[in-house]
Write a protein that holds these residues in place. Structure first.
Motif, PDB file in Angstrom:
ATOM      1  N   ARG A 109     -16.213  -6.121   7.613  1.00  0.00           N
ATOM      2  CA  ARG A 109     -15.267  -7.059   8.233  1.00  0.00           C
ATOM      3  C   ARG A 109     -14.115  -7.389   7.293  1.00  0.00           C
ATOM      4  NH1 ARG A 109     -17.002 -12.098  10.353  1.00  0.00           N
ATOM      5  NH2 ARG A 109     -15.661 -11.775  12.145  1.00  0.00           N
ATOM      6  N   LEU A 110     -14.394  -7.465   5.991  1.00  0.00           N
ATOM      7  CA  LEU A 110     -13.319  -7.689   5.012  1.00  0.00           C
ATOM      8  C   LEU A 110     -12.341  -6.517   5.009  1.00  0.00           C
ATOM      9  CD1 LEU A 110     -15.346  -9.204   2.030  1.00  0.00           C
ATOM     10  CD2 LEU A 110     -13.449 -10.324   3.208  1.00  0.00           C
ATOM     11  N   PHE A 111     -12.876  -5.291   5.072  1.00  0.00           N
ATOM     12  CA  PHE A 111     -12.017  -4.103   5.123  1.00  0.00           C
ATOM     13  C   PHE A 111     -11.086  -4.174   6.337  1.00  0.00           C
ATOM     14  CE2 PHE A 111     -14.580  -0.701   2.595  1.00  0.00           C
ATOM     15  CZ  PHE A 111     -14.325  -1.404   1.443  1.00  0.00           C
ATOM     16  N   ILE A 112     -11.667  -4.475   7.499  1.00  0.00           N
ATOM     17  CA  ILE A 112     -10.868  -4.528   8.722  1.00  0.00           C
ATOM     18  C   ILE A 112      -9.839  -5.665   8.632  1.00  0.00           C
ATOM     19  CG2 ILE A 112     -10.951  -4.757  11.231  1.00  0.00           C
ATOM     20  CD1 ILE A 112     -12.227  -2.180  10.015  1.00  0.00           C
ATOM     21  N   ALA A 113     -10.239  -6.780   8.013  1.00  0.00           N
ATOM     22  CA  ALA A 113      -9.332  -7.925   7.885  1.00  0.00           C
ATOM     23  C   ALA A 113      -8.122  -7.595   7.013  1.00  0.00           C
ATOM     24  CB  ALA A 113     -10.080  -9.125   7.296  1.00  0.00           C
ATOM     25  N   GLY A 114      -8.266  -6.634   6.099  1.00  0.00           N
ATOM     26  CA  GLY A 114      -7.165  -6.291   5.202  1.00  0.00           C
ATOM     27  C   GLY A 114      -6.110  -5.379   5.808  1.00  0.00           C
ATOM     28  N   ILE A 115      -6.386  -4.799   6.987  1.00  0.00           N
ATOM     29  CA  ILE A 115      -5.468  -3.802   7.556  1.00  0.00           C
ATOM     30  C   ILE A 115      -4.125  -4.421   7.954  1.00  0.00           C
ATOM     31  CG2 ILE A 115      -5.101  -2.253   9.517  1.00  0.00           C
ATOM     32  CD1 ILE A 115      -8.093  -1.586   9.422  1.00  0.00           C
ATOM     33  N   LEU A 116      -4.147  -5.488   8.769  1.00  0.00           N
ATOM     34  CA  LEU A 116      -2.885  -6.078   9.234  1.00  0.00           C
ATOM     35  C   LEU A 116      -2.075  -6.724   8.100  1.00  0.00           C
ATOM     36  CD1 LEU A 116      -3.618  -7.623  12.766  1.00  0.00           C
ATOM     37  CD2 LEU A 116      -2.408  -5.513  12.180  1.00  0.00           C
ATOM     38  N   PRO A 117      -2.705  -7.492   7.184  1.00  0.00           N
ATOM     39  CA  PRO A 117      -1.918  -8.020   6.058  1.00  0.00           C
ATOM     40  C   PRO A 117      -1.315  -6.912   5.196  1.00  0.00           C
ATOM     41  CG  PRO A 117      -3.968  -9.230   6.258  1.00  0.00           C
ATOM     42  CD  PRO A 117      -4.062  -8.075   7.204  1.00  0.00           C
ATOM     43  N   GLY A 118      -2.053  -5.821   5.002  1.00  0.00           N
ATOM     44  CA  GLY A 118      -1.506  -4.695   4.239  1.00  0.00           C
ATOM     45  C   GLY A 118      -0.317  -4.063   4.937  1.00  0.00           C
ATOM     46  N   THR A 119      -0.436  -3.909   6.262  1.00  0.00           N
ATOM     47  CA  THR A 119       0.685  -3.372   7.049  1.00  0.00           C
ATOM     48  C   THR A 119       1.877  -4.317   7.010  1.00  0.00           C
ATOM     49  OG1 THR A 119      -0.959  -2.353   8.520  1.00  0.00           O
ATOM     50  CG2 THR A 119       1.304  -2.443   9.311  1.00  0.00           C
ATOM     51  N   LEU A 120       1.607  -5.620   7.086  1.00  0.00           N
ATOM     52  CA  LEU A 120       2.671  -6.628   7.000  1.00  0.00           C
ATOM     53  C   LEU A 120       3.450  -6.494   5.693  1.00  0.00           C
ATOM     54  CD1 LEU A 120       4.074  -9.330   7.871  1.00  0.00           C
ATOM     55  CD2 LEU A 120       2.184 -10.516   6.724  1.00  0.00           C
ATOM     56  N   LEU A 121       2.717  -6.301   4.588  1.00  0.00           N
ATOM     57  CA  LEU A 121       3.378  -6.150   3.284  1.00  0.00           C
ATOM     58  C   LEU A 121       4.260  -4.908   3.245  1.00  0.00           C
ATOM     59  CD1 LEU A 121       0.705  -7.146   0.603  1.00  0.00           C
ATOM     60  CD2 LEU A 121       2.903  -8.231   1.044  1.00  0.00           C
ATOM     61  N   ILE A 122       3.778  -3.811   3.812  1.00  0.00           N
ATOM     62  CA  ILE A 122       4.583  -2.585   3.848  1.00  0.00           C
ATOM     63  C   ILE A 122       5.889  -2.848   4.602  1.00  0.00           C
ATOM     64  CG2 ILE A 122       4.703  -0.237   4.776  1.00  0.00           C
ATOM     65  CD1 ILE A 122       1.715   0.037   4.176  1.00  0.00           C
ATOM     66  N   PHE A 123       5.808  -3.517   5.750  1.00  0.00           N
ATOM     67  CA  PHE A 123       7.020  -3.820   6.528  1.00  0.00           C
ATOM     68  C   PHE A 123       7.959  -4.749   5.754  1.00  0.00           C
ATOM     69  CE2 PHE A 123       4.644  -2.328  10.321  1.00  0.00           C
ATOM     70  CZ  PHE A 123       5.636  -1.520  10.865  1.00  0.00           C
ATOM     71  N   LEU A 124       7.399  -5.724   5.045  1.00  0.00           N
ATOM     72  CA  LEU A 124       8.236  -6.631   4.246  1.00  0.00           C
ATOM     73  C   LEU A 124       8.970  -5.871   3.146  1.00  0.00           C
ATOM     74  CD1 LEU A 124       5.949  -9.798   3.856  1.00  0.00           C
ATOM     75  CD2 LEU A 124       8.092  -9.650   5.134  1.00  0.00           C
ATOM     76  N   PHE A 125       8.244  -4.974   2.463  1.00  0.00           N
ATOM     77  CA  PHE A 125       8.852  -4.203   1.374  1.00  0.00           C
ATOM     78  C   PHE A 125       9.930  -3.259   1.911  1.00  0.00           C
ATOM     79  CE2 PHE A 125       4.698  -4.474  -1.318  1.00  0.00           C
ATOM     80  CZ  PHE A 125       4.980  -5.796  -1.598  1.00  0.00           C
ATOM     81  N   VAL A 126       9.603  -2.549   3.005  1.00  0.00           N
ATOM     82  CA  VAL A 126      10.576  -1.627   3.607  1.00  0.00           C
ATOM     83  C   VAL A 126      11.803  -2.406   4.080  1.00  0.00           C
ATOM     84  CG1 VAL A 126      10.991  -0.129   5.605  1.00  0.00           C
ATOM     85  CG2 VAL A 126       8.904   0.152   4.255  1.00  0.00           C
ATOM     86  N   GLY A 127      11.587  -3.548   4.718  1.00  0.00           N
ATOM     87  CA  GLY A 127      12.700  -4.363   5.194  1.00  0.00           C
ATOM     88  C   GLY A 127      13.606  -4.832   4.068  1.00  0.00           C
ATOM     89  N   TYR A 128      12.996  -5.230   2.951  1.00  0.00           N
ATOM     90  CA  TYR A 128      13.804  -5.684   1.804  1.00  0.00           C
ATOM     91  C   TYR A 128      14.663  -4.540   1.265  1.00  0.00           C
ATOM     92  CZ  TYR A 128      15.047  -6.908  -2.965  1.00  0.00           C
ATOM     93  OH  TYR A 128      15.746  -7.113  -4.125  1.00  0.00           O
ATOM     94  N   VAL A 129      14.066  -3.343   1.129  1.00  0.00           N
ATOM     95  CA  VAL A 129      14.822  -2.199   0.614  1.00  0.00           C
ATOM     96  C   VAL A 129      15.968  -1.843   1.554  1.00  0.00           C
ATOM     97  CG1 VAL A 129      14.684   0.274   0.078  1.00  0.00           C
ATOM     98  CG2 VAL A 129      12.891  -1.267  -0.716  1.00  0.00           C
ATOM     99  N   ILE A 130      15.732  -1.901   2.867  1.00  0.00           N
ATOM    100  CA  ILE A 130      16.786  -1.608   3.838  1.00  0.00           C
ATOM    101  C   ILE A 130      17.944  -2.602   3.685  1.00  0.00           C
ATOM    102  CG2 ILE A 130      17.351  -1.683   6.311  1.00  0.00           C
ATOM    103  CD1 ILE A 130      14.595  -0.460   6.863  1.00  0.00           C
ATOM    104  N   VAL A 131      17.622  -3.897   3.631  1.00  0.00           N
ATOM    105  CA  VAL A 131      18.668  -4.921   3.512  1.00  0.00           C
ATOM    106  C   VAL A 131      19.423  -4.767   2.195  1.00  0.00           C
ATOM    107  CG1 VAL A 131      19.093  -7.405   3.309  1.00  0.00           C
ATOM    108  CG2 VAL A 131      17.487  -6.557   5.034  1.00  0.00           C
ATOM    109  N   TRP A 132      18.676  -4.578   1.096  1.00  0.00           N
ATOM    110  CA  TRP A 132      19.322  -4.415  -0.216  1.00  0.00           C
ATOM    111  C   TRP A 132      20.251  -3.205  -0.207  1.00  0.00           C
ATOM    112  CZ3 TRP A 132      19.763  -0.693  -3.930  1.00  0.00           C
ATOM    113  CH2 TRP A 132      20.231  -1.099  -5.188  1.00  0.00           C
ATOM    114  N   SER A 133      19.797  -2.112   0.387  1.00  0.00           N
ATOM    115  CA  SER A 133      20.583  -0.876   0.407  1.00  0.00           C
ATOM    116  C   SER A 133      21.846  -1.019   1.242  1.00  0.00           C
ATOM    117  CB  SER A 133      19.736   0.283   0.948  1.00  0.00           C
ATOM    118  OG  SER A 133      18.579   0.463   0.165  1.00  0.00           O
ATOM    119  N   MET A 134      21.791  -1.805   2.307  1.00  0.00           N
ATOM    120  CA  MET A 134      22.976  -2.002   3.145  1.00  0.00           C
ATOM    121  C   MET A 134      24.062  -2.789   2.400  1.00  0.00           C
ATOM    122  SD  MET A 134      21.096  -2.704   6.806  1.00  0.00           S
ATOM    123  CE  MET A 134      22.580  -2.931   7.770  1.00  0.00           C
ATOM    124  N   PHE A 135      23.637  -3.634   1.444  1.00  0.00           N
ATOM    125  CA  PHE A 135      24.606  -4.395   0.648  1.00  0.00           C
ATOM    126  C   PHE A 135      24.998  -3.656  -0.637  1.00  0.00           C
ATOM    127  CE2 PHE A 135      22.931  -7.851   3.256  1.00  0.00           C
ATOM    128  CZ  PHE A 135      24.103  -8.548   3.559  1.00  0.00           C
TER     129      PHE A 135
END
Length: 433
Positions: free
Chosen positions: A174-200
């Motif tokens: 259950r801990l493994f399954i619980a980590g999937i969405l937060p891990g995916t959330l972090l990937i999206f946050l990191f990708v989003g930051y790089v996209i915004v930084w790169s546009m500026f």
């Protein structure tokens, strides 16, 4: 007053042992022995023998060396080169371009290694020379690697989640399954930051050197298929209820050996090197867990966890205030200890407070891993910073400054899972108990 003196004496003794460079496991055992001998009437020898045997004789713990061995096998394979070749053709039009290889590569490797340091070392060895050769900005190269490597602690199979599950008697699946969405959330946050930084900062991002037709992109992406199959085999078998985490770990080792053999990297030397690396790491972690289990029982005999929980209760802290205080505590502790040591050292004292505050222990496991991730990129003893310093030869403060935006994104993720706890709990609730 006597209770406070007892707590302070044991805490000073522990800090003195850790500061002297004595192994964490020995430090935990010594503090537990002192606690039982001086502050309780329990039989020291009997308690130590039964506790250490009980902590070592755990079937759930068998998943730990298997997942570590799987990571060691893949660390010595062509996995990182395959990921770079498979991912890079699809990222040429995305703002930030190949900087996203660090983030997505770390996300994929985290799902098959379970180790933050192994993720940083493996992806860094592959990506940093390639990105430097293409003149990508150094600060973003280092920052994306340092931040994204922390995904190794969260995305299953995570070694630290296994340790937390064993220490707190939570379901590892259950801990493994619980980590999937937060891990995916972090990937999206990191990708989003790089996209915004790169546009500026468009002028700092090199232009693509080649434009590949769709057929060529698909051809290169075939190298990702074995990795995806491995992830699906390990995580899918757990999620589908076909295998326990330990069974899935054995499947992962078998698949990793097959992939390494098919890739031509499996020979006698790499097999033995991987086996010895996994043995050393597993013994270290198991030894720390045994020491922590003994310290937990010793603290129970002294009554310290109960007294601390009552003391915290007198402040009338709300769950949010308690979590904020614990976050600061874990970040400071993580500046001096590795993540696994932080978890096993504190769970015996922290969990009574957490349960008294009505906080879900499953959710708290993901919370504590996120905070430990933050400590991994916090000087002076952020393990990821050391790994990247070793790869680049850069001053550790420069690495830490480059990682700062990603530290702040981890804070954002922490706030999001606190305000919206269903991010953590929805998948385990679908899985059932």
């Amino acid at each position: 007053m006597a209770e406070l003196t007892m707590i302070l004496l044991l805490l000073v003794f522990l800090l003195a042992l850790l500061a002297s460079g004595i192994w964490v496991a020995f430090s935990l055992l010594a503090v537990g022995m002192a606690g039982i001998h001086f502050f309780s009437g329990a039989p020291l020898g009997n308690v130590m023998a039964t506790t250490i045997w009980g902590a070592s004789n755990s079937w759930a713990l068998a998943a730990l060396p298997l997942f570590i061995w799987m990571g060691e096998i893949l660390f010595r394979s062509h996995l990182s080169e395959d990921m770079f070749s498979g991912l890079s053709p699809w990222l040429s039009r995305l703002p930030g371009r190949l900087l996203h290889v660090n983030i997505l590569g770390c996300g994929i490797f985290a799902a098959v290694s379970g180790s933050s340091a192994a993720t940083a070392a493996t992806i860094g060895k592959m990506s940093l020379p390639e990105l430097a050769r293409r003149n990508y900005p150094e600060r973003m190269m280092i920052g994306t690697l340092a931040g994204s490597a922390t995904l190794g602690l969260l995305i299953p199979p995570s070694i630290i989640l296994i340790v937390y599950g064993v220490a707190t008697e939570q379901s590892i699946a259950r801990l493994f399954i619980a980590g999937i969405l937060p891990g995916t959330l972090l990937i999206f946050l990191f990708v989003g930051y790089v996209i915004v930084w790169s546009m500026f900062n468009r002028q700092q991002i090199p232009q693509p050197t080649e434009t590949l037709p769709l057929a060529e992109k698909l051809k290169r992406s075939r190298r990702l298929i074995p990795i995806v199959l491995l992830i699906c085999g390990v995580i899918g078998s757990i999620y589908a209820g076909i295998a326990s985490p330990t069974d899935a770990a054995a499947v992962g080792v078998l698949l990793a050996l097959i992939l390494s053999w098919l890739g031509g990297t499996l020979d006698r030397k790499t097999f033995l090197d991987g086996l010895m690396g996994a043995t050393k790491t597993s013994c270290m972690i198991a030894f720390i867990l045994a020491g922590a289990a003994f310290l937990t029982v010793a603290m129970g005999f002294t009554g310290i966890p109960r007294m601390l929980a009552e003391w915290i209760g007198t402040f009338g802290l709300s769950p949010y205030a308690l979590l904020a205080a614990l976050s600061l505590f874990f970040i400071v502790l993580g500046c001096f200890l590795d993540g696994i040591s932080v978890v096993v050292l504190t769970t015996s004292v922290i969990m009574p407070m957490v349960e008294q505050a009505g906080i879900d222990p499953l959710w708290f496991g993901i919370f504590i891993v996120l905070v430990v991730e933050m400590a991994q990129i916090t000087p002076p003893v952020g393990f990821n910073l050391f790994v990247i310093q070793g790869l680049t030869g850069m001053d550790i403060l420069r690495v830490a400054v480059a990682a700062l935006p990603f530290f702040l994104l981890l804070v954002v993720a922490l706030v999001l899972i606190t305000v919206f706890p269903t991010i953590v709990t929805i998948l385990p609730s679908m899985m059932g108990s």
